[in-house]
Each structure stands twice: as C-alpha cells, then as structure tokens.
Enzyme design. Structure first.
Site, PDB file in Angstrom:
ATOM      1  N   TYR A  49       0.870  -1.173   0.000  1.00 55.05           N
ATOM      2  CA  TYR A  49       0.000   0.000   0.000  1.00 55.05           C
ATOM      3  C   TYR A  49       0.909   1.224   0.000  1.00 55.05           C
ATOM      4  CZ  TYR A  49      -3.298  -3.506   1.714  1.00 55.05           C
ATOM      5  OH  TYR A  49      -4.071  -4.634   1.859  1.00 55.05           O
ATOM      6  N   TYR A  50       0.876   2.014  -1.078  1.00 51.45           N
ATOM      7  CA  TYR A  50       1.742   3.186  -1.206  1.00 51.45           C
ATOM      8  C   TYR A  50       0.974   4.451  -0.842  1.00 51.45           C
ATOM      9  CZ  TYR A  50       5.293   0.343  -3.411  1.00 51.45           C
ATOM     10  OH  TYR A  50       6.252  -0.598  -3.644  1.00 51.45           O
ATOM     11  N   PHE A  51       1.706   5.408  -0.252  1.00 54.15           N
ATOM     12  CA  PHE A  51       1.091   6.649   0.207  1.00 54.15           C
ATOM     13  C   PHE A  51       1.848   7.856  -0.347  1.00 54.15           C
ATOM     14  CE2 PHE A  51      -0.271   3.497   3.187  1.00 54.15           C
ATOM     15  CZ  PHE A  51      -1.567   3.878   3.519  1.00 54.15           C
ATOM     16  N   VAL A  82      -2.127   5.936  -2.587  1.00 53.51           N
ATOM     17  CA  VAL A  82      -1.840   6.109  -4.017  1.00 53.51           C
ATOM     18  C   VAL A  82      -2.339   4.905  -4.795  1.00 53.51           C
ATOM     19  CG1 VAL A  82       0.000   6.344  -5.743  1.00 53.51           C
ATOM     20  CG2 VAL A  82       0.172   7.545  -3.560  1.00 53.51           C
ATOM     21  N   ARG A  83      -1.848   3.730  -4.432  1.00 53.81           N
ATOM     22  CA  ARG A  83      -2.175   2.516  -5.177  1.00 53.81           C
ATOM     23  C   ARG A  83      -1.671   1.308  -4.414  1.00 53.81           C
ATOM     24  NH1 ARG A  83      -3.039   1.375 -11.266  1.00 53.81           N
ATOM     25  NH2 ARG A  83      -3.358  -0.830 -11.041  1.00 53.81           N
TER      26      ARG A  83
END
Length: 185
Positions: free
Chosen positions: A36-38, A106-107
C-alpha cells in the site's frame, strides 16, 4: 545499509529456475504480498523519487521508507523497513493513522513472491521471482551493502544477473509501471 537491485521482466521462468538450481540457490516459501503506497502531504514523492509503503506478507506487516534512486545501472537506494504488529487490524489502524496525518493512498501492488537465497564470495544475495498482478512475471537480484562497498556490491549484482541469463534491467518500480499503465489506457 543500501539496497542494490536489478529487476528484469521474464517471459519464461523455466530457464531462470534451471540456472538457480545450477548455482545452488535455496528456495524459500512463496509469499503473497500486498503493498500500500502513500503520497506525502507536503512533498511530492514522484519528484523526490521517494516512497512510503506498508507491506502485508501473509499476516506480517512492515512499513518501509525508500529513498531516492541513485543514477547507476542498478537501482540503489536507502531503505528503512520496520515490522509492526501482525494482523489485518494493525494494518488497518496504521493506514488510518497515516491518512489522519495527511498521507493519501496512491495505489496497491499485489504479487506472489518466491525468494531464493544465494551466498557467493562472502556476500548474501536474494533473488526473487515475482508474479505481479496486472504486470506479469519479473525477477529481482538484490544485495545490501554499506556505502564503502557499494561499487563491489553493484558489480556483484550485475555479474550474478548475467550469470543467471538476465538482461535489460528495469529501473522502474512495480508501482511506477502500474501507474504508467493506467495513464496509457
């Protein structure tokens, strides 16, 4: 420590598997990973070439900061990774905490990763085969090194990749590839 890595697209993994067996690499258990990207609330990670991610590996959770990539053939960057409490509740709480602090999701990147360990000339390598959802199959050749041994470590990664028959390294992250794919469609 710095992470030195080369990534390659592999259309047929049978040749790579044969090479891994030939050099005596030890296969680990295949893992389901979800990243999980931020996005940072006041800094553009695309411009600074940094990343903040939470990684779920089965029930284990890790938070990772990745510094900017250095301008070399390989992907070299500072990486700080910390484990935190296991389980989906802890994962959800950290995601919520980051969002409350202004970080934006983000995605996600989902993959099945099969790791292989290899020791050569007093250096530990991790070679992984990644089945990335929406992208295909990739191999990564990686080692860790202190700044003083960076050149030797990068040369060792390049040499091992060549020995395994891997060519045309890709410097773009899986996240970057998925984001580019979304833009193109």
């Amino acid at each position: 420590m710095l992470e030195i890595e080369q990534k390659f697209r592999i259309p047929d993994q049978s040749q790579l598997l044969a090479q891994l067996e030939q050099i005596g690499a030890e296969q680990g258990a295949t893992l389901d990973q979800e990243d999980y990207y931020f996005a940072h609330p006041s800094r553009n990670f695309v411009e600074t070439d940094e990343a903040l991610r939470i990684r779920r590996i089965g029930t284990e959770n890790h938070i990772t900061y990745k510094g900017p990539k250095r301008a070399t053939v390989s992907k070299i960057r500072k990486e700080i990774e910390l484990a935190f409490e296991t389980g989906p509740e802890a994962l959800a709480q950290l995601k919520e905490m980051l969002e409350l602090l202004g970080f934006q999701p983000v995605r996600n990147v989902k993959k099945q990763r099969t790791p292989y360990s290899f020791h050569h000339e007093q250096r530990h390598f991790e070679i992984t085969i990644d089945e990335v959802e929406g992208l295909g199959t990739f191999a990564e050749v990686e080692t860790l090194a202190e700044e003083a041994e960076l050149e030797q470590a990068e040369a060792a990664v390049i040499q091992l990749a060549e020995q395994l028959g891997l060519s045309s390294p890709i410097r773009t992250s899986y996240l970057g590839m998925l984001m580019q794919q979304a833009e193109d469609s």
